[in-house]
Write an enzyme that holds these catalytic residues in place. Structure first.
Site, PDB file in Angstrom:
ATOM      1  N   LYS A 133     -74.147 -55.847 117.029  1.00  0.00           N
ATOM      2  CA  LYS A 133     -74.107 -57.305 117.946  1.00  0.00           C
ATOM      3  C   LYS A 133     -74.404 -59.011 117.268  1.00  0.00           C
ATOM      4  O   LYS A 133     -74.076 -59.831 117.529  1.00  0.00           O
ATOM      5  CB  LYS A 133     -75.918 -56.868 119.071  1.00  0.00           C
ATOM      6  CG  LYS A 133     -75.814 -55.776 119.947  1.00  0.00           C
ATOM      7  CD  LYS A 133     -77.117 -55.661 120.766  1.00  0.00           C
ATOM      8  CE  LYS A 133     -77.010 -54.726 121.956  1.00  0.00           C
ATOM      9  NZ  LYS A 133     -77.892 -54.190 122.038  1.00  0.00           N
TER      10      LYS A 133
ATOM     11  N   LEU B  47     -68.004 -44.464 134.329  1.00  0.00           N
ATOM     12  CA  LEU B  47     -69.204 -44.121 135.781  1.00  0.00           C
ATOM     13  C   LEU B  47     -70.579 -44.169 135.448  1.00  0.00           C
ATOM     14  O   LEU B  47     -70.981 -43.144 136.688  1.00  0.00           O
ATOM     15  CB  LEU B  47     -68.230 -44.183 137.575  1.00  0.00           C
ATOM     16  CG  LEU B  47     -67.605 -44.369 137.517  1.00  0.00           C
ATOM     17  CD1 LEU B  47     -66.876 -44.143 138.539  1.00  0.00           C
ATOM     18  CD2 LEU B  47     -67.916 -46.070 137.940  1.00  0.00           C
ATOM     19  N   GLY B  48     -70.613 -44.580 134.421  1.00  0.00           N
ATOM     20  CA  GLY B  48     -72.125 -44.113 133.953  1.00  0.00           C
ATOM     21  C   GLY B  48     -73.436 -44.923 134.982  1.00  0.00           C
ATOM     22  O   GLY B  48     -72.847 -45.410 135.609  1.00  0.00           O
TER      23      GLY B  48
ATOM     24  N   VAL C 242     -74.285 -48.417 133.591  1.00  0.00           N
ATOM     25  CA  VAL C 242     -73.910 -49.262 134.201  1.00  0.00           C
ATOM     26  C   VAL C 242     -72.607 -49.185 136.012  1.00  0.00           C
ATOM     27  O   VAL C 242     -72.567 -50.149 135.968  1.00  0.00           O
ATOM     28  CB  VAL C 242     -73.540 -49.884 132.610  1.00  0.00           C
ATOM     29  CG1 VAL C 242     -73.354 -51.399 132.833  1.00  0.00           C
ATOM     30  CG2 VAL C 242     -74.667 -49.722 131.585  1.00  0.00           C
ATOM     31  N   GLY C 243     -71.803 -48.488 134.904  1.00  0.00           N
ATOM     32  CA  GLY C 243     -70.832 -48.288 136.173  1.00  0.00           C
ATOM     33  C   GLY C 243     -70.979 -48.125 137.421  1.00  0.00           C
ATOM     34  O   GLY C 243     -70.024 -49.172 138.634  1.00  0.00           O
ATOM     35  N   ALA C 244     -71.477 -47.233 137.371  1.00  0.00           N
ATOM     36  CA  ALA C 244     -72.675 -47.379 139.058  1.00  0.00           C
ATOM     37  C   ALA C 244     -72.920 -48.355 139.732  1.00  0.00           C
ATOM     38  O   ALA C 244     -72.755 -48.703 141.086  1.00  0.00           O
ATOM     39  CB  ALA C 244     -72.618 -46.324 139.290  1.00  0.00           C
TER      40      ALA C 244
END
Length: 439
Positions: A207, A12-13, A15-17
């Site tokens: 990538k 929940l950093g 991106v997660g938040a």
């Protein structure tokens, strides 16, 4: 309306938040678009009490992301932890093995374990989506995995790291050193406190390894990439490139040759009037050369919470729209068991040529010696520029800039070594490849 798609988010950093805010704030719209509600029912994070600006009170909290993947009542496991090993690896493996779909933004994980995880997903008949792992919000994975199915791809290349592109852009725009621009990138949050992974090209290489597999149907091969970062690029290189009609970009390039697949990441000079040269700041761009379509160029935000969350959301929406019994396509474009062994291409002449910058003592015979070493190694020169007295306090040094025609890199390195051995070189020489894209 179909039953809700139940989501578990691990990590929940930023991106997660951002993803949680999208799912909560656009709940009704997403339900209409996807044909079913999407609900966050489980989460995992290091700090359960941190205020993330989003209400997650209705979700069950798991201290261990692997336990969430193994035990939670979910349809989709979203991995936003990061890192090529545990707990991310074990958590995704657990989720797929129990028959859950998985979505990840983790390029390091996929570069190392993507073929194994793809095999599990295909065996269990579930999806492993990873649009956010490459080029942030640019839908390049979907394009290569689905839209370009009827094409044979010959080359894929692009700017795949926003940190490096920002630094190179600011060096040119402001006339600042690499070190000064890196500090500014860190202040703005574009670069990590330890920026090594970005500026030395590792992030781009991960990538590129995924794009190579999708483009050419080979097993992922991150260790077979020629790798060079941007930390040795100087303001003198930036200025010299501009004088010659080029800009410097960190490119990842993968192309098919008659002897195998070539993968490389390195600073590259590209013509100022090419499309790739116009991509500035933290923006990413990916170009694909295909036999039927021709060249496709896509650009957009390559990083950041919202751009990455947007790509993750797209992957989740694809899963929500799929109907029971739907046959899912292979994770890497071809079934994992049918991916070809990666064959590294033999060294060949680089068509674009090379830029070579030498700082030398200003004395008789130096220029003739340089020309002689180039000739001894069968290197044909397109141009030679001398800048008298540019780097010495008393005008006792010269900068010599050479641009070669197509030649072998081994020949260039051998010639530069011979020049160094003659004893008139001041500081380290600089060698940069030149690419001349069609557009």
């Amino acid at each position: 309306m179909a039953h809700a798609l139940k989501i578990g988010i691990a990590g929940l950093g930023t991106v997660g938040a951002s993803l949680a805010r999208i799912l909560n704030g656009r709940h009704n719209k997403l339900a209409d678009i996807c044909g079913r509600p999407i609900e966050i029912v489980a989460v995992s994070a290091r700090d359960p009490d941190k205020d993330r600006g989003v209400d997650l009170s209705g979700a069950t909290f798991y201290a261990d992301p692997v336990a969430l993947a193994r035990e939670a009542d979910i349809d989709v496991f979203v991995e936003l932890i990061g890192g090529e090993g545990d707990p991310a690896l074990s958590a995704v493996r657990e989720a797929l093995s129990r028959g859950c779909h998985a979505v990840t933004a983790n390029k390091a994980l996929l570069a190392r374990h993507g073929v194994e995880l793809a095999g599990i997903a295909e065996e269990k008949g579930v999806l492993l989506n990873f649009e956010a792992a490459v080029a942030g919000g640019i839908p390049v994975i979907k394009a290569m995995r689905e839209s370009l199915t009827g094409n044979s791809i010959t080359r894929v290349f692009g700017i795949l790291n926003g940190t490096c592109n920002y630094i190179l852009t600011e060096m040119e725009r402001c006339g600042l050193s690499f070190e000064d621009c890196l500090k500014e990138a860190q202040r703005l949050g574009y670069a990590e406190a330890d920026p090594t992974f970005d500026v030395e090209g590792n992030d781009t290489a991960h990538k590129l390894a995924l794009l190579t597999s999708l483009a050419f149907g080979t097993r992922i091969a991150p260790d077979d990439i020629y790798l060079e970062g941007i930390s040795n690029i100087t303001i003198e290189d930036i200025r010299a490139a501009a004088d010659l009609g080029f800009r410097i970009k960190l490119l990842g390039v993968a192309q098919r040759t008659d002897s195998g697949i070539e993968q490389r990441v390195h600073p590259t000079m590209v013509p100022k009037d090419s499309v790739i040269a116009q991509v500035d700041g933290v923006t990413n761009a990916v170009a694909i050369d295909a036999d039927v379509l021709g060249e496709l160029m896509m650009s957009g935000p390559g990083a950041g919470g919202d751009a990455t969350a947007s790509a993750v959301m797209g992957d989740i929406a694809d899963i929500a729209k799929a109907r029971p019994g739907h046959q899912h396509g292979p994770v890497l474009g071809r079934p994992a068991v049918h991916l070809e062994t990666y064959e590294r291409a033999r060294m060949r002449s680089h068509e674009g040529g090379y830029f070579i910058r030498l700082t030398v003592e200003d004395r008789t015979g130096v220029f003739a010696s340089i020309a002689g070493h180039m000739s001894d190694n069968d290197i044909s020169l397109e141009s030679i520029v001398q800048r008298p007295g540019e780097n010495g306090a008393n005008g006792d040094r010269k900068t010599v800039i050479l641009v070669t025609h197509a030649t072998m890199e081994a020949s260039v390195r051998k010639a530069v070594e011979a020049i160094s051995a003659d004893g008139y070189l001041v500081g380290k020489p600089q060698v940069i490849r030149i690419e001349r894209p069609e557009s």
